[in-house]
Structure formats: C-alpha cells, structure tokens
Design a protein around this motif. Sequence first.
Motif, PDB file in Angstrom:
ATOM      1  N   LEU A  71     -37.929  32.240 -69.882  1.00  0.00           N
ATOM      2  CA  LEU A  71     -39.264  31.871 -69.407  1.00  0.00           C
ATOM      3  C   LEU A  71     -40.227  33.046 -69.482  1.00  0.00           C
ATOM      4  N   VAL A  72     -39.690  34.260 -69.552  1.00  0.00           N
ATOM      5  CA  VAL A  72     -40.533  35.454 -69.617  1.00  0.00           C
ATOM      6  C   VAL A  72     -40.929  35.670 -71.073  1.00  0.00           C
ATOM      7  N   THR A  73     -42.162  35.344 -71.368  1.00  0.00           N
ATOM      8  CA  THR A  73     -42.634  35.389 -72.751  1.00  0.00           C
ATOM      9  C   THR A  73     -43.340  36.695 -73.091  1.00  0.00           C
ATOM     10  N   GLN A  74     -43.766  37.451 -72.082  1.00  0.00           N
ATOM     11  CA  GLN A  74     -44.386  38.758 -72.314  1.00  0.00           C
ATOM     12  C   GLN A  74     -43.932  39.718 -71.224  1.00  0.00           C
ATOM     13  N   ARG A  75     -43.729  40.988 -71.627  1.00  0.00           N
ATOM     14  CA  ARG A  75     -43.331  42.045 -70.695  1.00  0.00           C
ATOM     15  C   ARG A  75     -44.248  43.240 -70.887  1.00  0.00           C
TER      16      ARG A  75
END
Length: 324
Positions: free
Chosen positions: A290-294
């Motif tokens: 679900l984490v598409t950008q860091r």
Amino acid sequence: MKALRFVAEGVPQVDELPTPQIAADEVLIAARSVGVCHSDIELLEGRYIIPFHYPLIPGHEWSGEVMATGEAVTRFTKGDRVVGECVIGDDHFGFSISGAAAELFIAKESWLHRLPDEVTWTNGALVEPFSVAYYALMRIGNVNASDTLVVLGAGPIGLAVCAGAVALGARTIVVEPSAHRREKALALGAHRAVAPDELDELLAGLTGGTGASVVVEATGRPDVMAQALEIAGFKARIGYIGIDVGREAPAKLGLIQSKELTITGSIGSPGVWPETLRFMAQTGIDLSSLVTQRYPIDEATEALAAAQRPAETIKAHIELTATL
C-alpha cells in the motif's frame, strides 16, 4: 533534530528543533516509519473534528524505536519496537498534540504497544489504518470462509478491510473504479476486483443471485452507502466504515426490513490494538504494497504533496533512521 511542522494553515515545513525532554512517565522514541493520512491534509487545511492550534507536528500512523524512558516507565526499555494509539482521552496524537513526524518524539507509556518481531517497521506504521479495518470487521461479526464479502472502495482503509477479510477466509470482492487500486486488492488476495459497473453481473454469477452475505462500505459516498443495501443478500451484514457527515442520497430503506439486514457503523479502533497486533503477527498480513511512495524527513513536505494525488498515491510514508 528534524521535524515536519504545520506552522500555519497551508504552511508545512521541515524545521530543526531541540531534542524533546521526557517526564517520568514518558518515552522518547525515534520514528522509523510515519504514514501520511488524508486527515493530516485536512489538519493542514485548517479543519479537524476537535480544536487544535498551530504550530504542531503531525503523524498518527507510525512505528518507532525506544531511545530513552522516564524513571516511572516499567513496560519499555531502550531498543524496544513500539507503535502507539492516537486517540487518548480528549487528545488526538498528531492533531491536538504533536505527533510522530519527527526524528525524535515523546509519548506516554500508557499509549504504547510493543510491535511484534514479525511486523516490519513499514507494516507497523500501517497498524493504525489496519486497526480501523479490523475493528469494523469485528463489529460486523463472524466473518469467515462461508461469506461472500464485498468491499466498496479501495482506499487505504478499504484495502486494509480486503486484507483482513481474506485472512479471515471470506471470498472477497473489491469494487473500485481505479485499475491501479484494483491491482492492489488482487495482490492482497481478493478473489476478484471489479469496476462498479461490473459488480452486479459478477455477484449474481458467484452467489446464484442471492447477493453478498457481507458488505463493507469504505468510500463514505452517500450514493455508494445507499448501494450497499441493494447488493446485500437476505440476512446479510453491512458495515459502514467510510465517513460522511451532512451529505444526502436517496436510499431504499425498506430493504433493511425486507432483507432482515444487520447494519453496524464504526469509527476509529477503540480497544482493539492488542488484538490487531496479534492478528497481524499470526496471520502474516503484509500491507507494505500500500506504500506507493517513501520519503526521508528532509522531503516530508513532498510526502504531503504526494498524498494529495490519489490517482498515483495510495499511501506515502516518511522513513527515518535517527538515533541518540
């Protein structure tokens, strides 16, 4: 230390601040992963459900490592991996009181839970949204492999509901207009993920025309909330988890009686964090997709900007590595 601060309405910035000093019942924590939520954007825009004041540090979806403890703290020690609840009495951590979007921050011992070894930093920062989904599923009750469960909406909470329902064994269908988000649902184990105009035919084929035994409404759109009554089968359970206050849509309320529906509403995740953590550890649920950008803390304002682009972003995380 560096921290993301909302210094005024619509004005976020990364500032250098002194290291916080802890009281006897407090814990100093080094953030490891911090999620950006839509409610953070609402806070930045000057609106939230309880009073608040700028400047403040946001961040209520987080995982972190204990750096120091006050003399009265007994349950935690340096090096422990922790997460924390965000609604504490009249205070909301990351809203009415400053939160976790900083290299170092303070929390009360009573707010904290130990993060199981099986749960990564990234998944730890997703405990808060998953706990909301878990609470909704528990309120619906007895979701299991006999159910055909439809999730309406594939935002972060809807996708978390999908993951939880799959782990409970339900045949899970996710309804979402975005192809990108439908792909995420399938990756989390959904039996099918379809556009809204494909649902009726699919559901009829899967259930022989009887309808869904469980419906979870996760969009907060009044028209979709009304639709939940129509796709539910006889004696189905409906859980409303999407939030809307004040808007209206026509709904066939007679279906509640004629189908003998059981309807629950839920908000937040009161009292279920220990259960949620055990559930995540024992099922091995991995929500990291679900984490598409860091982003590093220096680029935290870019994480906020990404969260305002839902076509490409499901969940943006700020990742940190500070130590004492």
